[in-house]
Design an enzyme around this catalytic site. Structure first.
Site, short mmCIF file in Angstrom:
data_model
loop_
_atom_site.label_atom_id
_atom_site.label_comp_id
_atom_site.label_asym_id
_atom_site.label_seq_id
_atom_site.Cartn_x
_atom_site.Cartn_y
_atom_site.Cartn_z
N ASP A 1 -14.73 1.54 -1.41
CA ASP A 1 -14.13 2.74 -1.49
C ASP A 1 -13.99 3.12 -2.81
O ASP A 1 -14.13 2.52 -3.92
CB ASP A 1 -12.64 2.43 -0.93
CG ASP A 1 -11.87 3.81 -0.99
OD1 ASP A 1 -11.99 4.54 -1.48
OD2 ASP A 1 -11.27 3.79 0.27
N ARG B 1 0.74 -1.16 -0.14
CA ARG B 1 -0.01 -0.07 0.19
C ARG B 1 0.94 1.34 0.06
O ARG B 1 0.31 2.49 -0.19
CB ARG B 1 -0.88 -0.04 1.27
CG ARG B 1 -1.87 -1.23 1.19
CD ARG B 1 -2.62 -1.35 2.27
NE ARG B 1 -3.68 -0.15 2.77
CZ ARG B 1 -4.45 -0.22 3.82
NH1 ARG B 1 -4.30 -1.30 4.60
NH2 ARG B 1 -5.09 0.92 3.80
N LYS C 1 -16.16 6.94 1.05
CA LYS C 1 -15.69 6.79 2.29
C LYS C 1 -14.73 8.24 2.62
O LYS C 1 -13.88 8.19 1.62
CB LYS C 1 -15.11 5.41 2.49
CG LYS C 1 -14.55 5.29 3.72
CD LYS C 1 -13.21 4.41 3.64
CE LYS C 1 -12.19 4.99 2.67
NZ LYS C 1 -10.94 4.18 2.51
#
Length: 314
Positions: free
Chosen positions: A171, A97, A194
């Site tokens: 998302d 990530r 979100k």
């Protein structure tokens, strides 16, 4: 024998590596890993790997830093043992990530992982469902990225009634990935808007694009860590009239109280893969694990034989 396959497991997910070996019909290469009192790690390969095609399996899970260093030490040892080719098999890529510089003075750590692997002596990388496909571009060596989405879709299709279902991206950033699920399952799409409050992985759903009222919702994401994003989305979908809520995520990080939170959530079933080990003592009854070991075994066989890996995506 020269050019034979050697399958080596790090200590992060040995059960998964053994499954790969069973599909390939080969045993794990005998090795020894010792952790000394000063936290130094020693790796020794007990078999000859000179001129062999070596595949080292290590995934991203706790204790993460230990497993990264362990992998680098294994690769370095194999390089100096004259392995012909070393492939790092990384079911869940380290620091996946951390793939962009989205705030000042931070590290793009996924790129750093690529640099470390290349410096250690890896010739190629085999991984699965990167958080961002462009991470493969951080490498100057070949990278094969496997796709678990077809297998997850098959599992959802086998046990879920899809006649009144809608796929939901938990998302906005997942909207692109959910399109592949939609194409395979022939379902409409909705998106949860979100907003992340802070770095504690807490997320707040503030809006919904699409209609889920009176329908069965299938939440999809590439991974589930603490569960904050997905569980907040599930709560939001229930408030907006979703009847049944199921979910799917390729990589089950399941950090902190994630298992407990999933058990207490509106989600009735969560489909994940075995790219990361899950403690059988704490796994929620709602979680269904789909093994991708045979997919990696087929990829290893294709890489070793010089066949196309892309045919596996079909």
């Amino acid at each position: 024998m020269p050019n034979d396959i050697k399958l080596i497991s790090g200590t992060s997910h040995e059960a998964f590596t053994r499954k790969i070996g069973e599909h390939l019909g080969i045993p794990l290469t005998e090795t020894e890993i010792i952790r000394f009192g000063n936290e130094n790690i020693m790796f020794q390969c007990k078999e000859n790997v000179r001129e062999s095609d070596v595949f080292v399996v290590q995934t991203s899970c706790s204790p993460l830093s230990d497993y990264i260093v362990e992998l680098l030490i294994i690769i370095d040892a194999l390089k100096h043992a004259s392995a012909r080719r070393i492939t790092a098999v990384l079911p869940y890529f380290f620091y996946a990530r951390s793939d962009k510089k989205d705030r000042p003075r931070i590290s793009v750590t996924a790129r750093l992982m690529a640099d470390l692997l290349e410096t250690a002596g890896v010739h190629r990388v085999l991984t699965m469902n990167l958080h961002s496909p462009q991470v493969a571009g951080f490498f100057r060596i070949p990278v094969d990225q496997l796709n678990a989405t077809p297998m997850v879709c098959d599992t959802l299709r086998d046990k879920a009634s899809l006649s009144n279902s809608v796929l939901v991206a938990s998302d906005v950033s997942e909207a692109k990935d959910v399109r592949e699920y939609a194409n395979r399952l022939d379902l409409p799409i909705a998106i949860v808007d979100k907003r992340r409050v802070d770095d504690a992985e807490r997320a707040l759903a503030v809006g919904l694009i699409g209609d889920v009222n009176g329908k069965n919702a299938l939440l999809v994401d590439d991974e589930i860590a603490s569960g904050g994003t997905m569980l907040e989305a599930a709560r939001f979908l229930r408030e907006h009239g979703a009847q049944q809520i199921e979910a799917a995520a390729v990589h089950p990080v399941l950090s902190g109280r994630a298992n407990e939170r999933i058990t207490d959530s509106p989600i009735e079933r969560l489909v994940v893969t075995d790219s990361i080990p899950i403690d059988p003592k704490v796994i929620s009854d709602k979680i269904e694990v789909v093994s991708v070991a045979h997919l990696f075994a087929d990829a290893i066989k294709a890489i070793h034989s010089g066949y196309s890996v892309s045919t596996l995506f079909k």
